[in-house]
Design an enzyme around this catalytic site. Structure first.
Site, short mmCIF file in Angstrom:
data_model
loop_
_atom_site.label_atom_id
_atom_site.label_comp_id
_atom_site.label_asym_id
_atom_site.label_seq_id
_atom_site.Cartn_x
_atom_site.Cartn_y
_atom_site.Cartn_z
N LYS A 73 -14.56 16.43 -13.95
CA LYS A 73 -15.84 16.99 -13.51
C LYS A 73 -16.73 17.40 -14.67
O LYS A 73 -17.92 17.06 -14.70
CB LYS A 73 -15.57 18.17 -12.57
N THR A 75 -16.41 16.35 -17.75
CA THR A 75 -16.70 15.12 -18.47
C THR A 75 -17.85 14.37 -17.80
O THR A 75 -18.75 13.84 -18.47
CB THR A 75 -15.45 14.22 -18.52
N ARG A 96 -19.89 26.20 -18.11
CA ARG A 96 -19.27 27.51 -18.28
C ARG A 96 -18.48 27.56 -19.59
O ARG A 96 -18.04 26.54 -20.08
CB ARG A 96 -18.35 27.78 -17.09
N LYS A 107 -4.47 23.16 -18.64
CA LYS A 107 -5.71 22.45 -18.38
C LYS A 107 -6.49 22.11 -19.64
O LYS A 107 -7.21 21.12 -19.70
CB LYS A 107 -6.58 23.28 -17.42
N ALA A 288 -13.30 28.98 -10.13
CA ALA A 288 -13.95 29.18 -8.83
C ALA A 288 -12.95 29.44 -7.72
O ALA A 288 -13.34 29.74 -6.59
CB ALA A 288 -14.80 27.96 -8.48
N PHE A 316 -14.03 23.71 -9.89
CA PHE A 316 -13.11 23.10 -8.94
C PHE A 316 -13.85 22.25 -7.90
O PHE A 316 -14.88 21.67 -8.21
CB PHE A 316 -12.21 24.16 -8.30
N PHE A 404 -11.43 4.67 -14.70
CA PHE A 404 -10.26 4.52 -15.57
C PHE A 404 -10.00 3.03 -15.74
O PHE A 404 -10.26 2.23 -14.82
CB PHE A 404 -9.04 5.20 -14.96
N TRP A 432 -16.54 8.44 -20.17
CA TRP A 432 -15.47 8.85 -21.07
C TRP A 432 -15.31 7.84 -22.20
O TRP A 432 -15.18 8.22 -23.37
CB TRP A 432 -14.15 8.98 -20.30
#
Length: 580
Positions: A73, A75, A96, A107, A288, A316, A404, A432
């Protein structure tokens, strides 16, 4: 290359903060440098000059229910910022500040990844300009004041207190509402006993810690409109209740002014940049599931006044982060989104379809890297649930399939079909691997979505009874059948409903992020469940009611294989390595 190596390579060509400030038309007295590449921005001065009028297209990024695989998210947020930049748009991103808990645990840092990152990574991940430290200190100063007051009231009579201009608060040691804060995942501090020893060693009482980002002080930073509003909210924090049942606030302890003094600099968003040089405002904190989990109101308002497009991120999935963005943050900011991006991956959708559980440190099951349309289609039930949540707010989402290399064309086509049949726009994004170039398709779809009219509206009227609002959220957002309250929660709700100030506060549910329900084992789109609520916390300063569902903890735990095992320093250069 690993993310930290990509970030390190990019940092050699970072734009000076002065260039970013000039690009944003900031005046010299509206920002202050923190080294060469970071700056703090004085929101009050900028919005006063500009009138605080929204001009930008306002875009929120959310995701499907997270899995151990990650959905990308942050990214995607960075990829979209960079993609809009590639299209010549004056774009600002709002994310954030990473918490030390995830950074040193499983994470990792919330900096994005690959060629879609916020930089410099090391400063972002390891304290930045000190906002979270300031929040930790302000929170803990309130606890110092509380315990000290209890000690002195126990040890001295009313005359002694009166001579020092103190009145007896008569705090009930069984009804302390506040806890200590630390920005690590420290499960051993969830429940502690303080004040052991003698008469001069504090007041002996059960206590505990929560992670800093779950503190009400962090919620206040995220919700405050300006420094004056921050000061007002800090004074309303309820830290305990007296033996007669009256609330004891930070103002009663006369610690509210000092707490605010610690936060004077923290109310200013930090100006950073994407790996391709677009300005980014970093402010407030994550989680969140147990907090509001949003970039701050002031950062978003600032960005909307300065840019043409603003991309902000909610923590999230849409049942947690977007729901709080929609029904809490937008009320506080007065801003309404022009588009919402819903991030998904083929791998995560397979997990929701029943693929073998992913375990940290172990190789992926081959089902995640080979074509399996049956699992994928079953997992798309989770995607459809989140499309429905966003549509419930009056907006048709843009589904972004975060690409991906293991995705097959048939798998991508299946997700596209499901999304478009549900009425959502769709784009595949390869940010990415390719940065902004890989997000051009997504950016074009989002630009088009921003021009479409929407019917954005809040889920509830705040004048509706609290229990009705919680029930509505469980049924219409999470997809449950209803709510079951434990006696403590019911007792508190009845009391809150009678208070005209508290009864109209928004609801900020604390529950697991790993399921639409309260149970992390219920993946996909669970049916036939009810949400148990064991407590309802009051964050009076932040203006939030916090129902606590299931077994959720406000202090996460550290895993057996945390990230700190792989973080180190090159002693020759002083550079940090191993962050991700």
């Amino acid at each position: 290359m690993k993310d930290w190596q990509i970030a390190e390579a990019a940092e050699a060509s970072l734009r000076p903060a002065a260039d970013l400030a000039t690009e944003l038309d900031l005046r010299e007295d509206e920002w202050e440098p923190y080294g060469r590449n970071l700056a703090k921005v004085d929101v009050n001065k900028v919005l006063k000059r500009l009138g605080g009028v929204k001009r930008a297209k306002y875009i929120d990024v959310t995701a499907i229910t997270p899995t151990a695989l990650g959905e990308g998210k942050t990214t995607t947020t960075l990829g979209l910022v960079q993609g809009l930049g590639r299209l010549g748009k004056k774009v600002i991103g709002c994310v954030r500040q990473p918490s030390g808990g995830p950074t040193f645990n499983i994470k990792g840092s919330a900096a994005g990844g690959g060629l879609a990152q916020v930089v410099p990574l090391t400063q972002l991940s390891l304290g930045l300009t000190g906002d979270i430290d300031a929040i930790t200190n302000a929170n803990n100063l309130a606890m110092v004041a509380l315990n000290s007051r209890m000690q002195h009231e126990r040890n001295h009579d009313d005359q002694w207190l009166s001579e020092r201009s103190l009145k007896r608060l008569d705090i009930d040691p069984e009804r302390i509402q506040f806890k200590w804060a630390i920005d690590f995942c420290a499960q051993g501090l969830r429940n502690i006993e303080i004040g052991r020893g003698g008469k001069l060693d504090g007041f002996n009482v059960d206590s505990g810690f929560y992670i800093t980002v779950a503190s009400e002080v962090m919620a206040i930073l995220a919700m405050a409109a300006d420094l004056a509003d921050l000061r007002k909210r800090i004074s309303k924090i309820i830290v305990a209740y007296s033996k007669s049942g009256e609330p004891v606030t930070t103002a009663d302890l006369e610690v509210d002014g000092a707490m605010c003094a610690l936060l004077v600099n923290a109310i200013k968003p930090t100006l950073m940049q994407s790996i391709e040089g677009q300005p980014m405002f970093v402010h407030a904190g994550p989680f969140a599931n147990i907090a509001i989990g949003q970039n701050s109101v002031v950062a978003d308002r600032l960005a909307c006044a300065l840019g043409d497009y603003v991309v902000t991120e909610s923590g999230f999935a849409s049942d947690m982060g977007y729901e709080k963005f929609w029904n809490i943050k937008c009320r506080a900011s007065g801003l309404k989104p022009d588009a919402v991006v819903l991030v998904a991956t083929v791998r995560a959708l397979k997990a929701h379809g029943g693929a073998p559980q992913v375990k940290a440190g172990l190789p992926l099951d081959p089902v995640y890297t080979t074509e399996n349309l049956e699992l994928l289609e079953k997992g798309c039930e989770n995607l459809l649930a989140h499309i429905d949540i966003i549509r419930r707010s009056g907006i048709q989402p843009v589904v972004c399939l975060n690409a991906f290399y293991t995705d097959t064309e048939a798998e991508r086509a299946l997700v596209r079909r499901v999304a478009e049949q549900a009425g959502a726009a769709f784009a595949v994004s390869d940010h990415w691997l390719k940065g902004g170039e890989g997000a051009v398709e997504l950016s074009e779809v989002v630009i088009k979505a921003c021009e479409e009219p929407n019917n954005f509206a809040y889920l509830c009227d705040l004048n509706e009874p609290i229990k009705d609002r919680i029930e509505k959220q469980v049924k219409e957002v999470y997809g449950g059948d209803g709510v079951d309250y434990e006696p403590l929660a019911l007792e508190k709700l009845e009391k809150y409903q009678k208070d005209p100030e508290i009864s109209v506060m928004p609801v900020c549910v604390a529950k697991t992020q790993y399921s639409l329900s309260h149970d992390p084992q219920l993946t996909g789109r669970p049916k036939g469940w009810r949400m148990p609520v064991k407590d309802v916390l009051i964050f009076k300063g932040a203006g939030l009611l916090v129902p606590v569902a299931g077994e959720i903890k406000l202090m996460p735990g550290t895993s057996a294989s945390p990230a700190y095992r792989r973080i180190d320093v090159d002693v020759e250069t002083g550079k940090v390595k191993g962050l991700f």
